[in-house]
Every structure is written in structure tokens, then in C-alpha cells.
Motif scaffolding. Structure first.
Motif, PDB file in Angstrom:
ATOM      1  N   ILE A   1      71.138  -1.219  25.530  1.00 58.31           N
ATOM      2  CA  ILE A   1      71.973  -0.034  25.718  1.00 58.31           C
ATOM      3  C   ILE A   1      72.283   0.080  27.207  1.00 58.31           C
ATOM      4  CG2 ILE A   1      72.108   2.482  25.537  1.00 58.31           C
ATOM      5  CD1 ILE A   1      70.173   2.358  23.213  1.00 58.31           C
ATOM      6  N   ARG A   2      73.562   0.154  27.556  1.00 58.06           N
ATOM      7  CA  ARG A   2      73.947   0.311  28.959  1.00 58.06           C
ATOM      8  C   ARG A   2      73.828   1.788  29.338  1.00 58.06           C
ATOM      9  NH1 ARG A   2      77.522  -3.641  27.100  1.00 58.06           N
ATOM     10  NH2 ARG A   2      77.453  -5.603  28.289  1.00 58.06           N
ATOM     11  N   TYR A   3      73.017   2.038  30.355  1.00 58.41           N
ATOM     12  CA  TYR A   3      72.706   3.424  30.720  1.00 58.41           C
ATOM     13  C   TYR A   3      73.946   4.174  31.188  1.00 58.41           C
ATOM     14  CZ  TYR A   3      69.571   7.192  32.187  1.00 58.41           C
ATOM     15  OH  TYR A   3      68.911   8.399  32.298  1.00 58.41           O
ATOM     16  N   ALA A   4      74.774   3.513  31.995  1.00 57.81           N
ATOM     17  CA  ALA A   4      75.986   4.176  32.498  1.00 57.81           C
ATOM     18  C   ALA A   4      76.904   4.567  31.342  1.00 57.81           C
ATOM     19  CB  ALA A   4      76.718   3.264  33.476  1.00 57.81           C
ATOM     20  N   GLU A   5      77.006   3.686  30.350  1.00 54.72           N
ATOM     21  CA  GLU A   5      77.852   3.977  29.186  1.00 54.72           C
ATOM     22  C   GLU A   5      77.275   5.133  28.373  1.00 54.72           C
ATOM     23  OE1 GLU A   5      79.080   1.784  25.025  1.00 54.72           O
ATOM     24  OE2 GLU A   5      78.801   0.538  26.812  1.00 54.72           O
ATOM     25  N   LEU A   6      75.935   5.168  28.223  1.00 53.61           N
ATOM     26  CA  LEU A   6      75.291   6.260  27.502  1.00 53.61           C
ATOM     27  C   LEU A   6      75.550   7.588  28.194  1.00 53.61           C
ATOM     28  CD1 LEU A   6      73.334   7.261  25.273  1.00 53.61           C
ATOM     29  CD2 LEU A   6      71.466   6.856  26.888  1.00 53.61           C
ATOM     30  N   LEU A   7      75.427   7.599  29.527  1.00 57.41           N
ATOM     31  CA  LEU A   7      75.665   8.847  30.273  1.00 57.41           C
ATOM     32  C   LEU A   7      77.103   9.320  30.126  1.00 57.41           C
ATOM     33  CD1 LEU A   7      73.610   8.240  33.553  1.00 57.41           C
ATOM     34  CD2 LEU A   7      73.019   9.682  31.596  1.00 57.41           C
ATOM     35  N   ARG A   8      78.048   8.367  30.094  1.00 61.38           N
ATOM     36  CA  ARG A   8      79.453   8.757  29.888  1.00 61.38           C
ATOM     37  C   ARG A   8      79.638   9.384  28.510  1.00 61.38           C
ATOM     38  NH1 ARG A   8      80.541   3.913  32.780  1.00 61.38           N
ATOM     39  NH2 ARG A   8      80.746   2.744  30.842  1.00 61.38           N
ATOM     40  N   SER A   9      78.977   8.810  27.503  1.00 62.96           N
ATOM     41  CA  SER A   9      79.087   9.356  26.148  1.00 62.96           C
ATOM     42  C   SER A   9      78.480  10.757  26.073  1.00 62.96           C
ATOM     43  CB  SER A   9      78.377   8.431  25.148  1.00 62.96           C
ATOM     44  OG  SER A   9      78.999   7.170  25.102  1.00 62.96           O
ATOM     45  N   VAL A  10      77.343  10.940  26.741  1.00 62.46           N
ATOM     46  CA  VAL A  10      76.700  12.260  26.743  1.00 62.46           C
ATOM     47  C   VAL A  10      77.551  13.277  27.492  1.00 62.46           C
ATOM     48  CG1 VAL A  10      74.669  13.540  27.498  1.00 62.46           C
ATOM     49  CG2 VAL A  10      74.390  11.266  26.513  1.00 62.46           C
TER      50      VAL A  10
END
Length: 527
Positions: free
Chosen positions: A234-243
Motif C-alpha cells: 500500500i502506497r502511503y501517499a496514495e492512502l493519505l490522498r484517498s483519506v
């Protein structure tokens, strides 16, 4: 609904087409065939809802075609056509589950009636299947929620139990990435209405739809827990964008203010509780970041590392003075801390603000934010940087800090919070008396006015075991007493001690005692 016609007479097929197109617009004729062999293959390919078929046709009869399709699991509704008023055909058709039987020549009203009956039966079947599917989904979600609750509270040191709980909840673990985060809604929404909660769940699912698994449930009053899994990194930057996108959608579409704490990515299932603890810790920093924001644990670590923290012994003294409701002692400790900060040559205004927030966080970390928000002064001033940023001198800021501490003491006195209470002893006593109830860590934190993250850490520090381990030990101990003193069945004892899943209870009993409940009873000495 999709419909197929099968008859070796083209004129019959064309006539039925006209009737259906004219009088039954709900049906769409998706194909026609002129013998049973061709019809069977077409039906197998297109999976129509209804088939109108002749009985006597070249190569394969209509009845043989129906039997072949039924053997392959077809759920299609069949209507038979025949120019032979032969009861034997009708009887064989009924044995195969044929919906209706029509003699040729076909009458318009009779055909309409038969097709309408078939559609009614299809809708009823679909409703029943949907009801069963919904029930299965509800049960599956409940099992997953209970398993994840246990995982979030059990701590990251019990890998075996976590793996077992995830397997029971049918949540994949091998080769997966995991992340946890917490949504906390505005204080005015102490109890989200179920309608609003379902709308929140819908927004969570939409914002995180790119991930393989998204598990969300109400964690406590105004908090929703979310666990994300992915069959790979899981890419953390992508997860933060989704959140972040989730927060914006909740703001816009539901008109709700939400603060979200996000934990780090974990590569093992045992890391789920760690990621969730990090998310709760990050959420506590909304006093720094402000409400209606997304706060990642990595941001907090970076934030905390830039300035020297107030010495822990000073914080411990302040906590002790607060527990004793000693306003004079608290003021003296605050004065000492400010003298230390004044002596720091590199202290910037931003660093000073952050130090003050850290002092306040340490001062109130044994109290829940829901409780703090009940007090107008604390809610306005502790939960934002506005109060701190107004002051330009250390003397004024020191006085403001003492005022805040004074209000905390007033609040504790108003709510009859006793001095120097042994909170862990009280919690253990409460759990021992209510072991047969569904007591989660979140429930205890709300009851005893302690943040869940602090309670989890403090309980382990004071007792040497996690809260879930302690609860399990109490429950299994009570189960042993019931096995020894009563004739209750194992499933009845399981329910008496607070478990709903007999298999999970049996596995836990065997793990803690070395034998299954039934074996334990057999080993008891006969009286």
C-alpha cells in the motif's frame, strides 16, 4: 427481463414476438432458436429469465432441452407450447419445474397471463435471494467487526491470536498490506444516527474502493474505525490522498466535520493493532492540527522530533498534583517548566506554542476528549492554538496555562472524580463484575474518562498483560467454575461468560487451560 423463443415454426415465433413487443414491454426478446439443440446452447450462453419453447422439435425436444438445462443448474422459468392437448406432456413439464403450459394456437390473453405469472415468480425468487444475501452479509460484517474489535484492543504482541481472529472473520492475511485509521466527528454528534452512519460507511467505501478490503464500523460514540487491506504493498501517499478525499466528501455531501487520524502501513497482520494505535495517537493531535483535518502518524513523529520535550519527571509531578487537585502545586510546577523554557536560547515562538500544547496534552491524557469537550472553556481553548497564539510574553502565557489547569481541577471536582484513584484497580474490579457483558476498550475509556490509546498502554504497563488477555483470563476462570459447579452445557456456559461464538470460546479455553471445556469437565473428580 430477458426472454428467448424456441420453436421450429417461424410463423409461431414471429407471432409471439409481436404479442410480447406490443403487450409486454417489460420483456426483451434477446434471441430465438428453431430446434432444441440450438435453443439449449443459446439459453446456456445468454442466461435469459424466461424461455417460451415448443415441445416437439427436430434434434432435441423441448422437454429434453429443459432437462439438460436444469441438470446444468439453470434458474430460467420455462413456458411450454404444444399443439397436442396431451396431459402426459404437461405432467412431464411440471416435473421439470415448467412455469406454464399453453396449447397452440396461442391466445394473446393466455400468453400475457403466463408471462406475467413467470415475471411475478422471478421477482419473488429474486427478493428471497436478496433477503438471504443481505442476512449473510450482515452476519459476515458482524463477525468481522467483532474480530477486528478484538484485534484492535489485543495489542501487537499476540500474533497467533490475531491470525486466528482474522481467519475466523475471513480476512486474508498472506501477502497483504494493512493500515488503520479513525474518523472522529464533531462533538455535536456524540451519537451518530444510524442513517448518518450508513451514509458515512458509503462514503468510506467509495473513497477507498481501489483497495481489496475495506472494513469499517462504529468504534465508540462519535468515532468510526476503518481497516484497509491490500493484496500487495500500500502506497502511503496514495492512502493519505484517498483519506483526504474522504474527508472532503463527508464535508461536502454529508455536511459533517470530521478529523481523521491515520496510522502507518503494516506488512503483517499483527501490525493492524499497531497501525490503529498510531491512528488514535495521531487523532489526539487535533489539538495541534485543528479539527476537520487529516493527521498522519508520520507527521506527528516529525513534528515531535523538532523540539525538546518537557522532562517526563516534570509531567509526572504535574499529573500527581492534578490527581490531588492541588492548584498551588500545579502552579508551581508550571512556573518551573516556564523557567526551563525561558532558559532555552533557541526557543522560537512556534516552538514555545508547541511546548505549551505538549504540556496540556500530558496534563489531560488521562481524560477523554469527549469529557473535555463537555466543558465550554476547555473545549474552546485546549482544543485549538487560538488561545496560545494570543499571547506575546512568557508571563502572560504562563498565567493562561495556570488558568487552564485551574479549570481542569474545577472540572474534576464538578464531576466528582476522586483524588489519587487507582484507575487500573477500578477497571479490573469493574471488568470482574461485568465480565459477561460485551466490554470493549472503547467502552471502558468512555466510562472511566481515559483516552483509549492511553488506557491500552497504561493497562499493559501496570498489569503486564493486555486488556483483552485480562478479560479472557477472567472469563475462562468463570467458565471453569461453571463447569465444576453446574450441569450447564458448554454453549450455555459460553454465553454466560460473555462469548457468542462457541467455537472461539472452546479454542480460547483450550489455549488457556490446555484442554477443551468438555475434557476439563470429564477430568473433574467425581463427588
Amino acid at each position: 427481463m430477458k426472454l428467448i423463443l424456441v420453436d421450429d415454426e417461424k410463423g409461431i415465433v414471429d407471432g409471439i414476438k409481436i404479442i410480447i413487443n406490443r403487450y409486454i414491454p417489460e420483456c426483451e426478446i434477446v434471441g430465438v432458436a428453431y430446434n432444441g439443440l440450438e435453443g439449449g446452447n443459446l439459453i446456456q450462453e445468454l442466461q435469459p429469465d424466461i424461455v417460451i419453447t415448443d415441445i416437439r422439435m427436430p434434434q432435441v425436444s423441448g422437454l429434453d432441452m429443459i432437462k439438460w438445462l436444469k441438470d446444468k443448474g439453470s434458474q430460467t422459468k420455462f413456458i411450454l407450447l404444444s399443439g397436442y392437448a396431451d396431459f402426459e406432456y404437461a405432467r412431464r413439464g411440471m416435473q421439470l419445474g415448467v412455469q406454464s403450459y399453453i396449447n397452440k394456437p396461442v391466445e394473446e390473453e393466455e400468453l400475457q397471463s403466463c408471462v406475467q405469472q413467470a415475471m411475478k415468480a422471478i421477482r419473488a425468487d429474486r427478493a428471497k435471494r436478496q433477503e438471504v444475501d443481505d442476512l449473510k452479509q450482515e452476519v459476515r460484517h458482524l463477525i468481522q467487526e467483532n474480530a477486528l474489535r478484538d484485534i484492535l484492543d489485543v495489542g501487537s504482541d499476540n500474533t497467533e491470536l490475531m491470525e486466528e481472529l482474522l481467519e475466523m472473520a475471513q480476512i486474508p492475511t498472506k501477502g497483504n498490506g494493512f493500515a488503520g485509521f479513525v474518523l472522529e466527528f464533531d462533538s455535536k454528534l456524540d451519537a451518530l444516527k444510524e442513517v448518518s452512519l450508513q451514509q458515512v460507511f458509503c462514503q468510506v467505501d467509495l473513497a477507498l474502493e481501489q483497495y481489496d478490503g475495506v472494513y469499517r464500523f462504529r468504534y465508540t460514540g462519535a468515532q468510526v474505525a476503518v481497516v484497509v487491506t491490500q493484496g500487495g504493498p500500500i502506497r502511503y501517499a496514495e492512502l493519505l490522498r484517498s483519506v483526504q478525499r474522504l474527508k472532503e466528501e463527508v464535508n461536502l455531501k454529508l455536511e459533517l466535520s470530521v478529523t481523521i487520524g491515520v496510522g502507518t502501513i503494516q506488512e503483517r497482520a499483527a501490525g493492524i493493532s499497531q497501525s490503529f494505535e498510531e491512528a488514535r495517537y495521531a487523532l489526539s493531535y487535533k489539538v495541534v492540527k485543528g479539527a476537520n483535518t487529516v493527521i498522519s502518524f508520520t507527521d506527528i513523529i516529525n513534528l515531535s522530533g523538532r523540539i525538546q520535550a518537557v522532562p517526563e519527571e516534570r509531567i509526572a509531578k504535574l499529573e500527581a498534583a492534578l490527581e490531588n487537585m492541588d492548584e498551588k502545586e500545579c502552579a508551581g510546577i508550571i512556573h518551573d517548566i516556564f523557567q526551563l523554557m525561558e532558559a532555552e536560547p533557541s526557543m522560537t515562538p512556534a516552538d514555545l506554542q508547541m511546548q505549551c500544547v505538549n504540556i496540556l496534552l500530558a496534563s489531560i491524557r488521562k481524560m477523554s476528549f469527549q469529557q473535555l469537550q463537555q466543558n465550554d472553556f476547555l473545549g474552546r481553548h485546549i482544543l485549538s492554538l487560538d488561545g496560545i497564539s494570543r499571547f506575546r510574553t512568557l508571563e502572560c502565557l504562563e498565567e493562561w496555562m495556570i488558568q487552564v489547569i485551574r479549570r481542569i481541577i474545577e472540572f474534576k471536582l464538578e464531576h466528582n472524580i476522586p483524588k489519587k484513584k487507582d484507575i487500573i484497580a477500578e477497571i479490573k474490579e469493574y471488568v470482574s463484575a461485568h465480565y459477561n457483558e460485551p466490554i470493549t476498550l472503547a467502552d471502558l475509556s468512555a466510562r472511566f474518562f481515559i483516552s483509549p490509546y492511553y488506557l491500552s498502554q497504561f493497562f499493559k504497563q501496570k498489569t503486564g498483560e493486555t486488556y483483552v488477555s485480562f478479560l479472557s483470563r477472567i472469563r475462562i476462570g468463570k467458565a471453569k467454575e461453571l463447569l465444576e459447579r453446574t450441569d450447564l452445557k458448554v454453549y450455555e456456559i459460553c454465553q454466560r461468560v460473555g462469548y457468542s461464538d462457541t467455537q472461539h470460546f472452546a479454542r480460547l479455553f483450550e489455549k488457556l487451560t490446555g484442554c477443551k471445556p468438555s475434557e476439563y469437565r470429564k477430568r473433574l473428580p467425581s463427588s
